[in-house]
Design a protein around this motif. Structure first.
Motif, PDB file in Angstrom:
ATOM      1  N   ARG A 168      13.758   8.110   6.074  1.00 19.00           N
ATOM      2  CA  ARG A 168      13.189   8.606   4.814  1.00 19.00           C
ATOM      3  C   ARG A 168      13.298  10.122   4.688  1.00 19.00           C
ATOM      4  O   ARG A 168      12.818  10.688   3.696  1.00 19.00           O
ATOM      5  CB  ARG A 168      11.717   8.184   4.715  1.00 19.00           C
ATOM      6  N   GLY A 169      13.886  10.775   5.685  1.00 19.94           N
ATOM      7  CA  GLY A 169      13.997  12.229   5.648  1.00 19.94           C
ATOM      8  C   GLY A 169      12.673  12.929   5.845  1.00 19.94           C
ATOM      9  O   GLY A 169      12.441  14.027   5.308  1.00 19.94           O
ATOM     10  N   VAL A 170      11.788  12.330   6.638  1.00 19.11           N
ATOM     11  CA  VAL A 170      10.437  12.854   6.839  1.00 19.11           C
ATOM     12  C   VAL A 170      10.341  13.501   8.219  1.00 19.11           C
ATOM     13  O   VAL A 170      10.776  12.928   9.224  1.00 19.11           O
ATOM     14  CB  VAL A 170       9.397  11.716   6.705  1.00 19.11           C
ATOM     15  N   ASP A 171       9.754  14.696   8.274  1.00 20.56           N
ATOM     16  CA  ASP A 171       9.530  15.403   9.529  1.00 20.56           C
ATOM     17  C   ASP A 171       8.280  14.841  10.205  1.00 20.56           C
ATOM     18  O   ASP A 171       7.181  14.902   9.645  1.00 20.56           O
ATOM     19  CB  ASP A 171       9.339  16.898   9.231  1.00 20.56           C
ATOM     20  N   PRO A 172       8.415  14.285  11.416  1.00 24.70           N
ATOM     21  CA  PRO A 172       7.243  13.699  12.086  1.00 24.70           C
ATOM     22  C   PRO A 172       6.121  14.698  12.336  1.00 24.70           C
ATOM     23  O   PRO A 172       4.942  14.323  12.332  1.00 24.70           O
ATOM     24  CB  PRO A 172       7.812  13.146  13.393  1.00 24.70           C
ATOM     25  N   ARG A 173       6.472  15.968  12.533  1.00 21.89           N
ATOM     26  CA  ARG A 173       5.414  16.970  12.741  1.00 21.89           C
ATOM     27  C   ARG A 173       4.617  17.194  11.458  1.00 21.89           C
ATOM     28  O   ARG A 173       3.419  17.465  11.502  1.00 21.89           O
ATOM     29  CB  ARG A 173       6.016  18.275  13.254  1.00 21.89           C
ATOM     30  N   GLU A 174       5.289  17.095  10.313  1.00 18.98           N
ATOM     31  CA  GLU A 174       4.577  17.214   9.046  1.00 18.98           C
ATOM     32  C   GLU A 174       3.635  16.028   8.849  1.00 18.98           C
ATOM     33  O   GLU A 174       2.546  16.178   8.290  1.00 18.98           O
ATOM     34  CB  GLU A 174       5.561  17.308   7.886  1.00 18.98           C
ATOM     35  N   VAL A 175       4.064  14.858   9.298  1.00 16.85           N
ATOM     36  CA  VAL A 175       3.188  13.680   9.218  1.00 16.85           C
ATOM     37  C   VAL A 175       1.937  13.899  10.050  1.00 16.85           C
ATOM     38  O   VAL A 175       0.806  13.655   9.602  1.00 16.85           O
ATOM     39  CB  VAL A 175       3.942  12.417   9.686  1.00 16.85           C
ATOM     40  N   CYS A 206       3.328  -0.110   8.248  1.00 17.51           N
ATOM     41  CA  CYS A 206       4.148  -0.220   7.042  1.00 17.51           C
ATOM     42  C   CYS A 206       5.541   0.363   7.222  1.00 17.51           C
ATOM     43  O   CYS A 206       6.137   0.903   6.280  1.00 17.51           O
ATOM     44  CB  CYS A 206       3.423   0.427   5.868  1.00 17.51           C
ATOM     45  N   GLN A 207       6.063   0.302   8.425  1.00 22.64           N
ATOM     46  CA  GLN A 207       7.468   0.547   8.703  1.00 22.64           C
ATOM     47  C   GLN A 207       8.003   1.868   8.138  1.00 22.64           C
ATOM     48  O   GLN A 207       8.914   1.897   7.333  1.00 22.64           O
ATOM     49  CB  GLN A 207       8.307  -0.627   8.175  1.00 22.64           C
ATOM     50  N   GLY A 208       7.434   2.946   8.593  1.00 27.95           N
ATOM     51  CA  GLY A 208       7.916   4.265   8.223  1.00 27.95           C
ATOM     52  C   GLY A 208       7.253   4.870   7.008  1.00 27.95           C
ATOM     53  O   GLY A 208       7.422   6.059   6.738  1.00 27.95           O
ATOM     54  N   ALA A 209       6.508   4.048   6.252  1.00 32.10           N
ATOM     55  CA  ALA A 209       5.793   4.559   5.073  1.00 32.10           C
ATOM     56  C   ALA A 209       4.311   4.732   5.356  1.00 32.10           C
ATOM     57  O   ALA A 209       3.518   4.931   4.434  1.00 32.10           O
ATOM     58  CB  ALA A 209       5.986   3.611   3.894  1.00 32.10           C
ATOM     59  N   ASP A 210       3.934   4.686   6.616  1.00 31.68           N
ATOM     60  CA  ASP A 210       2.519   4.696   6.993  1.00 31.68           C
ATOM     61  C   ASP A 210       1.800   5.960   6.523  1.00 31.68           C
ATOM     62  O   ASP A 210       0.648   5.903   6.101  1.00 31.68           O
ATOM     63  CB  ASP A 210       2.393   4.556   8.512  1.00 31.68           C
ATOM     64  N   HIS A 211       2.483   7.103   6.591  1.00 32.02           N
ATOM     65  CA  HIS A 211       1.858   8.360   6.166  1.00 32.02           C
ATOM     66  C   HIS A 211       1.560   8.351   4.667  1.00 32.02           C
ATOM     67  O   HIS A 211       0.595   8.981   4.218  1.00 32.02           O
ATOM     68  CB  HIS A 211       2.750   9.538   6.524  1.00 32.02           C
ATOM     69  N   LEU A 212       2.360   7.626   3.882  1.00 32.26           N
ATOM     70  CA  LEU A 212       2.104   7.520   2.451  1.00 32.26           C
ATOM     71  C   LEU A 212       0.871   6.661   2.187  1.00 32.26           C
ATOM     72  O   LEU A 212       0.081   6.945   1.287  1.00 32.26           O
ATOM     73  CB  LEU A 212       3.322   6.933   1.739  1.00 32.26           C
ATOM     74  N   VAL A 213       0.718   5.612   2.985  1.00 33.87           N
ATOM     75  CA  VAL A 213      -0.475   4.766   2.865  1.00 33.87           C
ATOM     76  C   VAL A 213      -1.721   5.586   3.147  1.00 33.87           C
ATOM     77  O   VAL A 213      -2.715   5.532   2.410  1.00 33.87           O
ATOM     78  CB  VAL A 213      -0.388   3.562   3.828  1.00 33.87           C
ATOM     79  N   VAL A 214      -1.686   6.376   4.220  1.00 34.32           N
ATOM     80  CA  VAL A 214      -2.843   7.198   4.589  1.00 34.32           C
ATOM     81  C   VAL A 214      -3.121   8.239   3.511  1.00 34.32           C
ATOM     82  O   VAL A 214      -4.283   8.525   3.191  1.00 34.32           O
ATOM     83  CB  VAL A 214      -2.605   7.860   5.962  1.00 34.32           C
ATOM     84  N   ALA A 215      -2.065   8.802   2.901  1.00 31.24           N
ATOM     85  CA  ALA A 215      -2.258   9.782   1.829  1.00 31.24           C
ATOM     86  C   ALA A 215      -3.000   9.159   0.645  1.00 31.24           C
ATOM     87  O   ALA A 215      -3.816   9.816  -0.002  1.00 31.24           O
ATOM     88  CB  ALA A 215      -0.911  10.341   1.366  1.00 31.24           C
ATOM     89  N   ALA A 271       0.858  -1.184   0.000  1.00 28.54           N
ATOM     90  CA  ALA A 271       0.000   0.000   0.000  1.00 28.54           C
ATOM     91  C   ALA A 271       0.894   1.234   0.000  1.00 28.54           C
ATOM     92  O   ALA A 271       1.909   1.289   0.709  1.00 28.54           O
ATOM     93  CB  ALA A 271      -0.910   0.001   1.215  1.00 28.54           C
ATOM     94  N   ALA A 272       0.527   2.234  -0.804  1.00 34.81           N
ATOM     95  CA  ALA A 272       1.348   3.448  -0.924  1.00 34.81           C
ATOM     96  C   ALA A 272       0.466   4.598  -1.364  1.00 34.81           C
ATOM     97  O   ALA A 272      -0.769   4.497  -1.376  1.00 34.81           O
ATOM     98  CB  ALA A 272       2.497   3.217  -1.904  1.00 34.81           C
ATOM     99  N   ASP A 273       1.105   5.709  -1.752  1.00 33.01           N
ATOM    100  CA  ASP A 273       0.369   6.885  -2.204  1.00 33.01           C
ATOM    101  C   ASP A 273       0.251   6.947  -3.716  1.00 33.01           C
ATOM    102  O   ASP A 273      -0.276   7.910  -4.258  1.00 33.01           O
ATOM    103  CB  ASP A 273       1.027   8.161  -1.682  1.00 33.01           C
ATOM    104  N   ALA A 332       0.668  16.736  10.963  1.00 31.16           N
ATOM    105  CA  ALA A 332      -0.132  17.798  10.341  1.00 31.16           C
ATOM    106  C   ALA A 332      -0.964  17.230   9.199  1.00 31.16           C
ATOM    107  O   ALA A 332      -2.132  17.624   9.008  1.00 31.16           O
ATOM    108  CB  ALA A 332       0.783  18.914   9.832  1.00 31.16           C
ATOM    109  N   GLY A 333      -0.383  16.308   8.424  1.00 31.57           N
ATOM    110  CA  GLY A 333      -1.130  15.674   7.341  1.00 31.57           C
ATOM    111  C   GLY A 333      -2.308  14.866   7.858  1.00 31.57           C
ATOM    112  O   GLY A 333      -3.396  14.889   7.262  1.00 31.57           O
TER     113      GLY A 333
END
Length: 326
Positions: free
Chosen positions: A271-278, A236-245, A183-185, A280-281
């Motif tokens: 992945r170079g992802v800011d947790p606060r941005e996650v 999904c091991q760090g890609a969870d925000h992409l799945v939700v997107a 699952a991804a974006d 916020a999304g």
């Protein structure tokens, strides 16, 4: 087919009431109505029989497909161990050094998630299990939704898929649709980075390293189209925000849906992802955010509280719940 049976039952009950009601034509009208009813009954009976035959054909086709899936990729006995768990017997990877010993010792996996899922899943629900692995939570959800519900299990790793399908079969989980993808974006081919010691830590990335196999990725919105869901588990091991997107359109159609999602600081950092941005999304979805405690109770939390909770645990992660729209 549940909606069809419910509608047919309602129509039948309503028709029975209408046959017995008074007629503006008096006794003659009632007699004529009863005569018409005798003529209609054979037609409704034949339609019901046709519906049963169609349902049986669909079931047999689905059954054959599940058997083909298992026959095409059977797990090797030497590579598996059978363990009795609180959701039923499961085949696990014999060489796994994290999930297998934990489940073998306790009879369950990630107890807080299991407590929460059992508390929110209802018979007839549609449930999504992203990162289904060998199927512990898929089997749990299948038994909670019962035959009239549906579970969609999404798993990209071939070795996990073998055990997932075998575990669904031996536990009689005929209400599960297995999607052999990540699952991804977006729809793409992604690199699957496997963890030889922990089958629950396989990850998908944009760029393959040496020997990384490529696996298909799907958006949940493309799978569900115009349908709604009730509960989703995303691990999904760090890609969870992409799945939700890639799930946002479906969630917008499903205001009552609840989503359990892992929030892993190290996975996002890699992945170079800011947790606060996650976070916020997630909040832009218009849903309250809850933090899941070890006892399975979800409590609404601020961004600071969520990040502090994840950072304060040795695994540097916490489970979140995206609640229903208020």
């Amino acid at each position: 087919m549940l909606w069809r049976r419910r509608l047919a039952s309602w129509l039948e009950a309503d028709r029975d009431r209408s046959w017995e009601g008074p007629s503006t034509l008096g006794v003659t009208g009632v007699a004529g109505r009863r005569l018409l009813r005798r003529g209609v009954r054979p037609l409704t009976s034949r339609q019901a029989e046709t519906d049963r035959l169609v349902e049986r054909a669909l079931f047999e086709e689905s059954l054959a497909r599940r058997l083909d899936d298992i026959a095409l990729g059977p797990p090797a006995a030497a590579e598996t161990v059978s363990v009795e768990t609180d959701v039923g017997p499961l085949l696990l990877h014999a060489n796994d050094q994290v999930m297998t010993p934990a489940i073998r010792d306790t009879g369950h996996w990630e107890e807080s998630e299991g407590v929460w899922l059992r508390g929110v899943i209802r018979p007839g629900h549609t449930v999504v299990d992203c990162g289904a692995n060998v199927g512990y939570f898929t089997v749990l959800a299948s038994k909670c939704v019962r035959p009239d519900g549906l579970v969609v299990a999404i798993e990209p790793d071939a070795a996990n898929l073998k055990l997932l399908r075998a575990n669904l079969w031996q536990n009689g989980c005929d209400n599960v649709w297995v999607v052999p993808a990540a699952a991804a974006d977006r729809r793409a081919l992604l690199a699957l980075r496997r963890n030889a010691q922990n089958a629950g830590d396989h990850q998908v990335h944009d760029s393959p390293a040496e020997d990384d196999p490529l696996v298909p990725s799907v958006r949940l919105d493309d799978l569900f189209k115009d349908l709604q869901v009730d509960v989703a588990k995303v691990d999904c091991q760090g890609a969870d925000h992409l799945v939700v997107a890639g799930f946002a359109e479906t969630l917008a159609r499903s205001p009552g849906a609840r989503v359990l999602v892992e929030f892993w600081l190290d996975g996002m950092a890699e992945r170079g992802v800011d947790p606060r941005e996650v976070l916020a999304g997630y909040r832009r979805l218009g849903r309250p955010l809850f933090r899941l405690a070890e006892d399975g109770v979800a409590t609404e939390a601020s961004d600071d509280e969520i990040i502090a909770s994840a950072a304060g645990w040795e695994g540097r992660w916490v489970n979140l719940v995206l609640g229903p729209v208020r």
